[in-house]
Design an enzyme around this catalytic site. Structure first.
Site, PDB file in Angstrom:
ATOM      1  N   CYS A  76      -9.872  17.430   4.675  1.00  0.00           N
ATOM      2  CA  CYS A  76     -10.499  16.819   4.492  1.00  0.00           C
ATOM      3  C   CYS A  76     -11.617  16.588   6.715  1.00  0.00           C
ATOM      4  O   CYS A  76     -10.372  16.830   7.232  1.00  0.00           O
ATOM      5  CB  CYS A  76     -11.255  15.288   3.868  1.00  0.00           C
ATOM      6  SG  CYS A  76     -12.902  14.309   4.235  1.00  0.00           S
ATOM      7  N   CYS A  82     -14.024   8.909   8.037  1.00  0.00           N
ATOM      8  CA  CYS A  82     -14.416   8.349   7.159  1.00  0.00           C
ATOM      9  C   CYS A  82     -13.343   7.347   6.580  1.00  0.00           C
ATOM     10  O   CYS A  82     -11.718   7.703   6.848  1.00  0.00           O
ATOM     11  CB  CYS A  82     -14.178   9.625   6.104  1.00  0.00           C
ATOM     12  SG  CYS A  82     -14.222   8.733   3.707  1.00  0.00           S
ATOM     13  N   TYR A 316      -5.561 -12.471 -17.984  1.00  0.00           N
ATOM     14  CA  TYR A 316      -6.556 -11.171 -17.071  1.00  0.00           C
ATOM     15  C   TYR A 316      -6.877  -9.822 -17.999  1.00  0.00           C
ATOM     16  O   TYR A 316      -6.733  -8.927 -16.965  1.00  0.00           O
ATOM     17  CB  TYR A 316      -6.104 -10.921 -16.015  1.00  0.00           C
ATOM     18  CG  TYR A 316      -6.284 -12.254 -15.192  1.00  0.00           C
ATOM     19  CD1 TYR A 316      -6.844 -12.992 -14.979  1.00  0.00           C
ATOM     20  CD2 TYR A 316      -4.685 -12.731 -15.299  1.00  0.00           C
ATOM     21  CE1 TYR A 316      -6.643 -14.338 -14.331  1.00  0.00           C
ATOM     22  CE2 TYR A 316      -4.429 -14.473 -13.872  1.00  0.00           C
ATOM     23  CZ  TYR A 316      -5.358 -14.611 -14.282  1.00  0.00           C
ATOM     24  OH  TYR A 316      -4.499 -15.984 -13.527  1.00  0.00           O
ATOM     25  N   CYS A 411      -1.914  -5.069  -7.763  1.00  0.00           N
ATOM     26  CA  CYS A 411      -2.342  -4.646  -6.889  1.00  0.00           C
ATOM     27  C   CYS A 411      -2.336  -4.608  -5.219  1.00  0.00           C
ATOM     28  O   CYS A 411      -2.794  -3.175  -4.463  1.00  0.00           O
ATOM     29  CB  CYS A 411      -4.493  -3.994  -7.527  1.00  0.00           C
ATOM     30  SG  CYS A 411      -4.924  -4.693  -6.874  1.00  0.00           S
TER      31      CYS A 411
END
Length: 454
Positions: A76, A82, A316, A411
């Protein structure tokens, strides 16, 4: 300097020793830690100090003097500016190696579990173009409408219309939408002034079905050109089957408002994880990497060790994605979720898959669990909590339910480590951890932990 060995603006040479959670490289000057973005352990770099805090500093690289063999040219052009991809300058196999090390180091540091088996990371064959959802802020640059992503830690928009980690259909939808937005001269939202209409474009893609959904996020409900733009977009892009408008009048960083209205097409797209079909509405949670979600869920199945006679609790549960994936291997699955719309979606997804051995309860896990305790004695608990991990009461109730196995999907290595420590203190042991790379080119890493009753 107050005893600190560096000052802001100073230029120094430093050797990089490690990679920290967050993707920054770590070096030391007289024992003082310096975090450097874009660096790789083993490299010698010239840096400029940008920040000095009490116990650490930050710096940016001005020159790589001794280059690591693990450094690659990012695909990229906007990689340095970014904020989307933090470690795309690292060879992919090296990314996996450092992610495993970060998980192992975090578990040892926080949970003090030094003998835990952390398996090599399950990576992707092609670690690009994997994201099935993207949120694009909009801005005006002269007369031109631009979109892209914010520079890391800022609200400065970096123009980008061909992101290397988004599904190619997302990039195509955005380019066509921008063309029509300019053609119809739709006013663009200015967050400093809190004026203008169009705030964001949100695009979702069914990777296995090649269906796309577009959501225009507007400040006001009145969007006079909306229907015309939406109709023309459906003609231009056959894969685009759902176009919606979300209204967010608040002065906030939160992208989506509470109200969504269908403009044209259907109100959902369809995607699959393995054999299970999922109906995805504009606001529904769905794993952002469809192909790796199957790898993740297969790992949950392996750790759950189901024979078909077990009752499983999915805490969850969200829209029931893991519960429904496990249902064919279990006698019965119960899911708990606080968001009412998610429970409705879970029930609907069970129905379209013909799954009749799943029950879903609405409420906070820590409130619902004690109520279920009398009738539900699960042999296996699966838990995939928000990033902050489980509430302490929830972990205590898990222990009271005495499941044979707990499969913990996380996560965030830090909250996982904290919760594993709690579970080892109430009669459970951590057998092993399997990291799964759901987010290539970024520092994020998903983990599945197998926890057994002592």
């Amino acid at each position: 300097m107050g005893g600190k060995p560096v000052r802001v603006g100073e230029k120094i040479m430093i050797e990089l020793e490690d990679l920290a959670t967050g993707g920054d490289a770590v070096g030391r000057i007289d024992g003082f830690v310096i975090f450097i973005s874009g660096g790789i352990p083993g490299e010698k770099v010239k840096v400029e100090i940008t920040q000095v805090k009490k116990s650490y500093g930050r710096a940016k690289i001005s020159e790589v003097v001794k280059r690591s063999a693990e450094r690659v040219q990012p695909s990229c052009q906007e990689d340095e500016d970014c904020g989307g991809c933090q470690i795309s300058y690292l060879d992919y196999q090296a990314q996996l190696k450092y992610k495993r090390k970060i998980v192992k180091d975090t578990i040892e540091r926080i949970a003090k579990l030094r003998e835990i088996k952390v398996n090599p990371v399950e990576g992707m064959e092609n670690p690009f173009f994997y994201r099935n959802k993207a949120q694009f802020p909009l801005a005006k640059q002269g007369e031109e409408v631009i979109t892209g992503f914010y520079a890391l830690g800022t609200h400065q928009l970096i123009e980008l219309d061909d992101c290397q980690i988004q599904h190619p259909l997302i990039n195509r939808v955005v380019r066509e939408a921008i063309d029509l937005i300019e053609e119809h001269q739709v006013s663009i939202y200015n967050e400093q002034q809190h004026q203008g209409l169009l705030r964001h474009l949100v695009v979702r893609v069914g990777v296995c079905t090649n269906q796309a959904m577009l959501i225009f996020v507007t400040k006001e409900r009145e969007f006079s050109a909306g229907m015309e733009i939406a109709t023309e977009l459906l003609e231009r892009i056959p894969e685009l089957v759902s176009i919606n408008q979300n209204i967010n009048p608040e002065q906030t960083n939160v992208v989506l408002g509470r109200r969504t209205e269908q403009l044209v097409g259907q109100d959902h797209i369809i995607d699959y994880i393995g054999p299970i079909k999922y109906k995805i509405s504009p606001l529904a949670f769905f794993q952002v990497n469809t192909l790796q979600a199957k790898v993740l869920y297969d790992q949950v199945v392996e750790y759950a060790q189901l024979s078909g006679t077990e009752r499983v609790l999915d805490a969850y549960c969200g829209v029931g994605s893991i519960a429904l994936y496990l249902a064919r291997f279990a006698k019965e699955v119960w899911g708990i979720e606080v968001v009412g719309e998610a429970i409705e979606a879970a029930q609907e997804n069970a129905q379209i898959n013909g799954i009749d051995n799943c029950q879903f309860e609405i409420g906070k896990v820590r409130n619902v669990l004690p109520r279920l305790q009398q009738e539900l004695k699960p042999e296996v608990i699966v838990v995939d909590p928000p990033r902050k991990g489980c509430h302490q009461e929830v972990l205590a109730t898990f222990a009271e339910l005495e499941p044979e196995r707990i499969v913990y999907v996380s996560c965030d290595p830090a909250s996982l480590a904290r919760d594993l420590k709690c579970l080892t203190e109430v009669g459970y042991r951590v057998e092993e951890i399997q990291p799964v790379d759901m987010f290539p080119q970024t520092f994020h890493i998903e983990n599945v932990a197998l926890i057994k009753k002592q």
